[in-house]
Scaffold this active site. Structure first.
Site, PDB file in Angstrom:
ATOM      1  N   CYS A   2     -54.636-114.506 104.119  1.00 58.17           N
ATOM      2  CA  CYS A   2     -54.999-115.552 103.175  1.00 58.17           C
ATOM      3  C   CYS A   2     -54.081-115.516 101.966  1.00 58.17           C
ATOM      4  O   CYS A   2     -53.172-114.698 101.857  1.00 58.17           O
ATOM      5  CB  CYS A   2     -56.443-115.368 102.706  1.00 58.17           C
ATOM      6  SG  CYS A   2     -57.602-114.919 104.017  1.00 58.17           S
ATOM      7  N   SER A 365     -45.504-104.187 113.045  1.00 62.36           N
ATOM      8  CA  SER A 365     -44.114-103.851 112.728  1.00 62.36           C
ATOM      9  C   SER A 365     -43.995-102.368 112.411  1.00 62.36           C
ATOM     10  O   SER A 365     -44.995-101.686 112.162  1.00 62.36           O
ATOM     11  CB  SER A 365     -43.610-104.680 111.539  1.00 62.36           C
ATOM     12  OG  SER A 365     -43.971-104.073 110.310  1.00 62.36           O
TER      13      SER A 365
END
Length: 635
Positions: A2, A365
């Protein structure tokens, strides 16, 4: 994932800023394209944009208030241990109306006050308004995975996930020339400063509490590095490896929870390969994504990514780019930057995020491993400087040779000469000066020469010295390499690496999760001696050894190229017109008044010479700044 924004007014004048809340929320639509929400009560306004990651019930939307309506929260991030925390709260009598981590945070704050923040395992920026107490609590995660900007004057306080929101709220657009000077050295702006005076980055692991017009700031987390305890570690190297595997497996598992398609970035380096290997244990046919350069084999590591993908049977996708592909995306990427940020690999991350988002909504990642385990060439350089010896002294003695030979990041030979020159220079410097030199593309003197006479006067020498001193406070002449890694965790990680990934992924509404930055992994990493991380032959030693059985042998004993864009050839081709006829032309520089015309001419001359060195990185920094200036300051 968000974006959040908000206003907390102290006066009637400050209340007028509430009218800008909608525009501020609209400015970060790419952070949350799925829905938005607002809360306004008296002098407080909270804004929210949402990217749906979990299948939440309607009453899980934000801003979220408790049943009594006293407390209201906006929250950007993910809490990976919220289910365990929720169960404990239920046993204490809390009643929940949704399945969200947001409501867990709110109930923890209500139940335990500000100290609750230490129980969260995740990444976040958040704000909680207490209607009865008329107070606001604002906090940022331990390592700065999620950004949070703050502005305060006598009338109001603003906060937001991005500078776009801050500008929409109405912050003064006055350049911070100390920040600009550091930007010209590093190609990014270290916190707590921003490009604008008065707008600050809330430091990682810090919170603010505002009540009755008074603001209290506090560090709620600090990496627990104690060299005396490290020296007394009782774990053998084999036990350390086993512990690391256990912690990383747990960190990856926690980050695999999502009700949307999930995958992993796979560059072909050790870190992303470790994440892929662990995630593949728990996710059959894991989606993995790599980026390669068709025209630049020196930078292309997809061969190694393919080996890892085959080893772990992932559903692998390679995005192979030409220089023309890069050029086609440059303006879109630059237009998203609302503060100068010139890590050139951001362009590749932008394209990788864009194409990955077409297939998944969440990607894992390997970010963070290099900074805490010693994975960069500069870490091996620092190790060798401290070790000394005949070879190091010989490199230093030949400094005049390295100065004379051509240097470039874009070829093996040129890059090697560049590294030898920097090592030679570092051998004769103190630990603080060496760190700054190796972290920079330009010296403080070079940055100063780029500025016009008027701009130089605006760079306060005391303020600049203070900011640099604060950044380097953990480095001591009698310390060891762990202090360098600790400094990287406070500078390079939050303001370069994590900023890059957050900006480029959010520009494409993609959430990126970083298992290496689980705080349990980080705490463990800084309990380890240097000998477990770097030795005379290996960087990131424990990571490589702990996961050796999981990874193809070809990944080992090869040069680390990094995740770079081949800028030099590009600037001498497609970008040349932008440099010479637009952003860095004499007339524009002179009218702008920020930079020295002759100094810019000299940089351009070096760019097109036989010995460009790192000048293309400095030119890129100027291109980014000038593009930003034209978009946000010249109109």
């Amino acid at each position: 994932m968000c974006g959040i924004t908000g206003v907390f007014a102290f006066t009637e004048t400050g209340r007028q800023s509430l009218a800008n809340l909608q525009a501020s929320t609209d400015a970060i639509i790419r952070r949350g394209p799925d829905s938005e929400g607002h809360f306004v009560y008296d002098q407080c306004g909270l804004g929210f944009r949402r990217l749906a990651i979990l299948d939440l019930s309607a009453d899980g939307n934000q801003p979220m208030s408790d049943a009594a309506g006293r407390y209201t929260i906006v929250f950007n991030g993910e809490i990976f241990n919220f289910r365990e925390l929720r169960e404990k709260l239920i046993k204490r009598g809390c009643v929940f109306h949704s399945q969200t981590d947001t409501e867990v945070i709110l109930q923890l704050y209500i139940t335990e006050g500000r100290s609750f923040i230490k129980k969260l395992n995740g990444f976040f920026g958040l704000a909680i308004f207490d209607k009865e107490e008329n107070s606001l609590f604002i906090a940022r995660d331990r390592f700065g995975v999620k950004p949070l900007l703050i502005y305060r004057d006598e009338d109001k306080l603003f906060f937001a996930s991005e500078m776009k929101s801050m500008m929409a709220l109405g912050v003064p657009r006055k350049l911070d020339y100390v920040a600009l000077s550091q930007y010209l050295q590093l190609n990014y702006i270290p916190g707590p400063a921003s490009i604008f005076k008065g707008v600050k980055k809330l430091l990682p692991g810090h919170y603010l509490y505002i009540k009755d017009g008074k603001m209290v700031g506090k560090a709620w987390y600090k990496i627990p590095y104690d060299p005396k305890k490290v020296a007394k570690t009782k774990l053998s190297y084999e036990q350390q490896q086993k512990k690391l595997v256990e912690l990383m497996d747990g960190a990856v598992q926690r980050r695999l929870v999502a009700d949307v398609p999930l995958g992993a970035f796979l560059s072909g380096g050790i870190d992303s390969s470790v994440i892929t290997a662990l995630a593949a244990r728990h996710t059959p046919h894991l989606n993995t994504f790599s980026i390669g350069f068709k025209d630049e084999p020196f930078f292309d590591e997809t061969k190694y990514a393919n080996l890892v993908a085959a080893r772990h049977n992932t559903n692998h996708t390679v995005f192979s780019l030409t220089n023309n592909d890069l050029y086609e995306h440059i303006h879109d990427m630059l237009s998203y930057l609302d503060e100068p940020f010139a890590d050139s690999s951001a362009l590749a991350v932008y394209i990788l995020s864009q194409r990955t988002r077409q297939k998944v909504t969440v990607a894992l990642s390997g970010d963070g491993a290099d900074e805490m385990f010693g994975g960069y060439n500069k870490h091996m350089g620092e190790f060798k400087v401290r070790q000394g010896g005949v070879k190091a002294e010989a490199v230093t003695a030949l400094g005049f040779v390295w100065d004379a030979l051509p240097k470039s990041r874009n070829s093996f030979f040129g890059n090697r000469i560049r590294q030898l020159q920097r090592f030679s220079r570092g051998m004769t410097a103190g630990v603080k000066d060496r760190y700054w030199d190796w972290a920079s593309f330009a010296s403080p003197e070079d940055a100063r020469r780029l500025l016009s006479a008027d701009s130089r006067r605006k760079v306060g020498k005391k303020a600049a010295a203070k900011r640099r001193k604060d950044i380097l406070e953990d480095l001591h002449s009698d310390g060891d390499l762990n202090e360098v890694l600790l400094t990287d965790m406070k500078l390079v990680l939050p303001y370069d690496m994590l900023t890059k990934v957050d900006l480029m992924s959010m520009a494409n509404s993609l959430e990126v999760r970083t298992p290496f930055l689980d705080y349990k992994v980080v705490n463990f990493a800084f309990s380890l001696p240097v000998s477990s991380k770097v030795d005379a032959t290996m960087k990131k030693k424990i990571v490589q050894d702990a996961f050796r059985s999981e990874l193809p042998a070809e990944l080992y004993d090869r040069p680390k190229h990094g995740f770079e864009v081949p800028l030099l050839k590009w600037m001498r081709g497609e970008l040349r017109g932008l440099i010479e006829n637009d952003l860095l032309r004499d007339e524009f520089i002179e009218a702008q008044g920020i930079f020295d015309v002759q100094a810019i001419r000299d940089l351009k001359a070096q760019l097109f010479s036989r010995n460009p060195g790192d000048v293309h990185a400095r030119i890129w920094g100027l291109i980014v700044f000038q593009t930003w200036w034209k978009q946000y300051m010249a109109s």
